[in-house]
Design a protein around this motif. Structure first.
Motif, short mmCIF file in Angstrom:
data_model
loop_
_atom_site.label_atom_id
_atom_site.label_comp_id
_atom_site.label_asym_id
_atom_site.label_seq_id
_atom_site.Cartn_x
_atom_site.Cartn_y
_atom_site.Cartn_z
N ALA A 118 -6.33 -3.60 70.12
CA ALA A 118 -6.28 -2.05 70.42
C ALA A 118 -5.72 -1.24 69.14
O ALA A 118 -5.71 -0.41 69.02
N ARG A 119 -4.41 -2.05 69.15
CA ARG A 119 -3.50 -1.20 68.15
C ARG A 119 -3.36 -1.12 67.11
O ARG A 119 -3.60 0.41 66.09
N SER B 26 3.24 -0.90 69.30
CA SER B 26 2.85 -1.61 68.11
C SER B 26 3.84 -3.11 67.67
O SER B 26 4.75 -2.57 67.99
N ARG C 290 -6.70 -0.50 66.20
CA ARG C 290 -8.20 0.69 66.16
C ARG C 290 -7.60 1.78 66.00
O ARG C 290 -8.00 2.25 65.99
N GLU C 291 -6.66 1.89 67.25
CA GLU C 291 -5.54 3.37 67.04
C GLU C 291 -5.47 3.71 66.02
O GLU C 291 -5.75 4.76 65.51
N ARG D 2 -5.87 -8.89 71.42
CA ARG D 2 -7.17 -7.76 71.87
C ARG D 2 -5.53 -6.38 71.72
O ARG D 2 -6.33 -6.02 71.51
N TRP D 3 -4.64 -7.18 72.00
CA TRP D 3 -3.65 -5.92 72.13
C TRP D 3 -3.19 -5.46 71.13
O TRP D 3 -3.19 -4.42 70.56
#
Length: 370
Positions: A94-95, A119, A97-98, A90-91
């Motif tokens: 998330a990075r 990241s 997607r950013e 998930r981490w």
């Protein structure tokens, strides 16, 4: 020794079965999120350990209690590793997607701004590459806008410069045709002058189009720069005499260069004509040539009074003519653009800078072995 080999065999078979099953699952979910892949990898590791442990435990005939203890320990390890893999997945997602959102704004014509949160090393490296690419694209867009602006100015100026002599030619031709010309010979001389000017303009446009299209073919030969400059000074002397300008070429070293004589004569001719036309009467245009660490440097110094600092980067742009009036003999602003194109085709460079009383144009060419 035999027992250890059997234990190793049973453990390998159990782990291999779990690994094969995990590979099949990864193949099925290959287009899914990284979180799912990490969860499968963690599950495969736990399942391989559990399968190998169970196989060895059964071969060793452990009691039911001992077997349940071993199974519980392995199951807890599997739960912890799976949860850890999910959190990591998930981490990373998330990075990612950013980074995707930042790259999307970059693709829409904006500047790339790297995500603020930390990241992984791979994503950080990708972010740095995108940031560098963003800077290069911004510079490219700036160059494209400058070129487009130069093209528009060139079209406007060429239209003006063509329309003015053509209108005069038509008026003189109509006067000659109607027999109302007071001095027919003067009209004919003027028509010839205008036609020659139009012919020079068309020739410059053709030369510039060849340079921009990469179709300029060079016939390189070994030439003495002293002779090349001497011929250029002799060709420009009538124009200098007409404008009351003195030509000086006493600081020219006899340095050999490997160039296309015809094209380099055009370079020198354009620089000299430009310098003579912008130097006031009784002024001096000086030509020099020397060998330097960068190669062979040829310079033409005029007495134009200098160029505004903000205009210096645009001097060699197509269509640039500074603050001079768009009337003869200002030209179409193609001469210096042609100079840069020909010099760059020789793997050289052109620069201009202000000096006392005027400016100095320098052409640097690759040095030739003596």
């Amino acid at each position: 020794m035999r027992d250890m080999l059997l234990i190793a065999l049973f453990a390998f078979l159990g782990a291999a079965a779990a690994g094969l099953l995990g590979a099949c699952v990864l193949l099925l979910i290959r287009r899914r999120s990284l979180t799912a892949h990490l969860a499968v990898v963690a599950g495969v590791a736990a399942a391989a350990m559990l399968a190998g442990t169970l196989a060895v435990a059964r071969a060793m005939f452990l009691s039911a209690h001992d077997l349940s203890v071993v199974t519980t320990v392995v199951a807890m390890a599997a739960v912890v590793s799976t949860v850890t893999a999910l959190l990591l997945g998930r981490w990373v997602v998330a990075r990612s997607r950013e980074l995707t959102l930042a790259a999307r704004s970059f693709g829409d014509g904006g500047d790339f701004a790297a995500p603020a949160r930390p990241s992984t090393a791979e994503l950080a490296a990708l972010s740095r590459e995108l940031e560098a690419t963003s800077v290069k694209l911004a510079e490219s867009r700036d160059r494209e806008r400058a070129l487009e602006s130069s093209r528009r100015e060139l079209v406007a100026w060429i239209s003006h410069d063509l329309r003015t002599p053509l209108a005069g030619l038509r008026a003189m031709a109509e006067a000659l045709e109607d027999g109302v010309a007071a001095e027919p010979d003067r009209y004919l001389r003027q028509i010839r002058t205008e036609v020659e000017r139009l012919n020079d303009m068309v020739g410059d446009l053709f030369e510039l189009s060849r340079i921009h299209a990469g179709a300029l073919t060079l016939s390189l030969s070994r030439i003495s720069l002293y002779d090349l400059i001497g011929d250029a000074l002799a060709g420009a002397d009538p124009l200098a005499h007409e404008h009351g300008v003195r030509l000086v070429g006493d600081r020219v070293e006899s340095v050999p260069v490997e160039v296309d004589g015809r094209e380099m004569s055009r370079v020198l001719g354009n620089l000299l004509v430009n310098a003579i036309r912008r130097t006031p009467a009784d002024g001096t245009v000086a030509v020099a040539a020397r060998r330097s660490d960068e190669g062979v440097v040829l310079s033409v110094t005029d007495g134009c009074g200098g160029i505004p600092e903000e205009d210096l980067p645009r001097v060699f742009d197509t269509g640039w003519r500074g603050t001079h009036a768009r009337t003869p003999p200002a030209g179409a602003g193609l001469g210096l653009a042609i100079v840069r194109g020909i010099v760059e085709a020789h793997r050289g460079s052109t620069t201009v800078r202000n000096v006392t009383g005027g400016c100095r144009f320098e052409v640097t060419l690759p040095a030739t072995e003596s």
